[in-house]
Design a protein around this motif. Structure first.
Motif, short mmCIF file in Angstrom:
data_model
loop_
_atom_site.label_atom_id
_atom_site.label_comp_id
_atom_site.label_asym_id
_atom_site.label_seq_id
_atom_site.Cartn_x
_atom_site.Cartn_y
_atom_site.Cartn_z
N UNK A 251 47.05 43.71 48.51
CA UNK A 251 47.22 42.74 48.64
C UNK A 251 47.87 42.32 46.82
N UNK A 252 48.79 41.51 47.92
CA UNK A 252 50.52 41.11 46.22
C UNK A 252 49.96 40.34 45.45
N UNK A 253 49.45 39.36 45.83
CA UNK A 253 48.64 38.40 44.34
C UNK A 253 47.71 39.24 43.95
N UNK A 254 47.01 40.38 44.19
CA UNK A 254 45.75 41.37 42.51
C UNK A 254 47.01 42.55 42.37
N UNK A 255 47.13 43.20 42.51
CA UNK A 255 48.64 44.62 42.67
C UNK A 255 48.34 45.19 41.65
N UNK A 256 47.37 46.69 42.16
CA UNK A 256 46.94 47.42 40.53
C UNK A 256 48.06 47.11 39.38
N UNK B 222 39.63 32.73 49.55
CA UNK B 222 40.61 31.77 49.51
C UNK B 222 39.96 30.83 50.75
N UNK B 223 39.23 31.51 51.51
CA UNK B 223 38.35 30.70 52.49
C UNK B 223 37.53 30.11 51.99
N UNK B 224 36.63 30.06 51.50
CA UNK B 224 35.68 29.15 50.13
C UNK B 224 36.39 28.32 48.73
N UNK B 225 38.15 28.68 48.48
CA UNK B 225 38.76 27.72 48.05
C UNK B 225 38.92 26.45 48.96
N UNK B 226 38.79 25.40 49.94
CA UNK B 226 38.98 24.76 50.57
C UNK B 226 39.81 24.65 51.06
N UNK C 290 40.91 39.21 38.71
CA UNK C 290 40.65 40.26 39.54
C UNK C 290 39.30 41.41 39.17
N UNK C 291 38.42 40.24 38.79
CA UNK C 291 37.44 41.56 38.69
C UNK C 291 36.69 41.39 40.48
N UNK C 292 35.57 42.46 40.56
CA UNK C 292 35.24 42.21 41.69
C UNK C 292 33.16 41.93 41.48
N UNK C 293 33.55 40.38 41.76
CA UNK C 293 31.32 40.41 42.09
C UNK C 293 30.88 40.63 42.91
N UNK C 294 29.40 41.15 42.41
CA UNK C 294 28.10 42.21 43.00
C UNK C 294 28.64 41.54 44.66
N UNK C 295 28.87 40.03 44.64
CA UNK C 295 28.31 39.39 45.71
C UNK C 295 29.75 40.10 46.83
N UNK D 84 34.31 34.81 42.33
CA UNK D 84 35.42 35.11 41.05
C UNK D 84 36.03 34.32 42.03
N UNK D 85 37.45 33.93 40.78
CA UNK D 85 38.76 32.61 41.57
C UNK D 85 39.75 33.42 42.42
N UNK D 86 40.42 33.02 42.92
CA UNK D 86 41.63 33.66 43.51
C UNK D 86 41.79 34.81 43.05
#
Length: 159
Positions: free
Chosen positions: A145-150, A32-36, A86-91, A81-83
């Motif tokens: 986080x609700x955005x990415x619930x299991x 989110x912080x990096x998204x603007x 659901x993937x998790x990048x290495x960084x 990755x985008x906000x």
């Protein structure tokens, strides 16, 4: 001669749903912080709602300093990755583990993670910021986080 792979840190290494709440929140807030500016406002509002204005201000300053120093002194750009991905990048995984280690007081581990992200001379400063931010997230007693619930099923796609 070795060839640089500028997007290597973005390679999927898992799913956000596999992280604990503090780590997942760290990744979501980084995205989110990096998204603007609008997304940064959302981070500030979340922290203020969870911590109150006084404590939120310190957490926001720590997170902002952490992000600025990672961008300015990073070994390479921090891939995200985008906000809503659901993937998790290495960084992102490294960043989440870094903040969690710092918040738990595992200084040696936090410093090791920090040196993967930035130059060694900047590592102690970002470790301090990560500890402050991670402790603030712990105080919020985060829920997933609700955005990415299991999901109730095993996902079959990466993105």
């Amino acid at each position: 001669m070795t060839q640089q792979h500028p997007q290597r840190g973005g390679a999927p290494v898992g799913f956000i749903t596999e992280l604990d709440n503090l780590e997942a929140a760290t990744v979501v807030y980084l995205r989110l912080w990096s998204n603007g500016p609008d997304s940064r406002e959302q981070v500030c509002n979340d922290l203020t709602a969870g911590l109150g204005p006084e404590h939120a201000q310190k957490a926001i300053q720590s997170f902002e300093t952490l992000c600025i120093l990672c961008a300015r002194h990073g070994r390479r750009p921090l891939m995200r990755h985008s906000v809503h991905c659901k993937c998790l990048g290495g960084d992102e995984s490294c960043f989440a583990n870094f903040v969690a280690a710092a918040a738990e007081g595992a200084l040696e581990d936090a410093m090791l993670f920090a040196t993967l992200l930035v130059r060694a001379d900047v590592a102690p400063l970002i470790a301090s910021c990560a500890a402050d931010f991670g402790l603030a997230l712990k105080k919020m007693q985060l829920a997933a986080p609700r955005v990415l619930a299991k999901p109730h099923y095993q996902p079959t796609t990466l993105h």
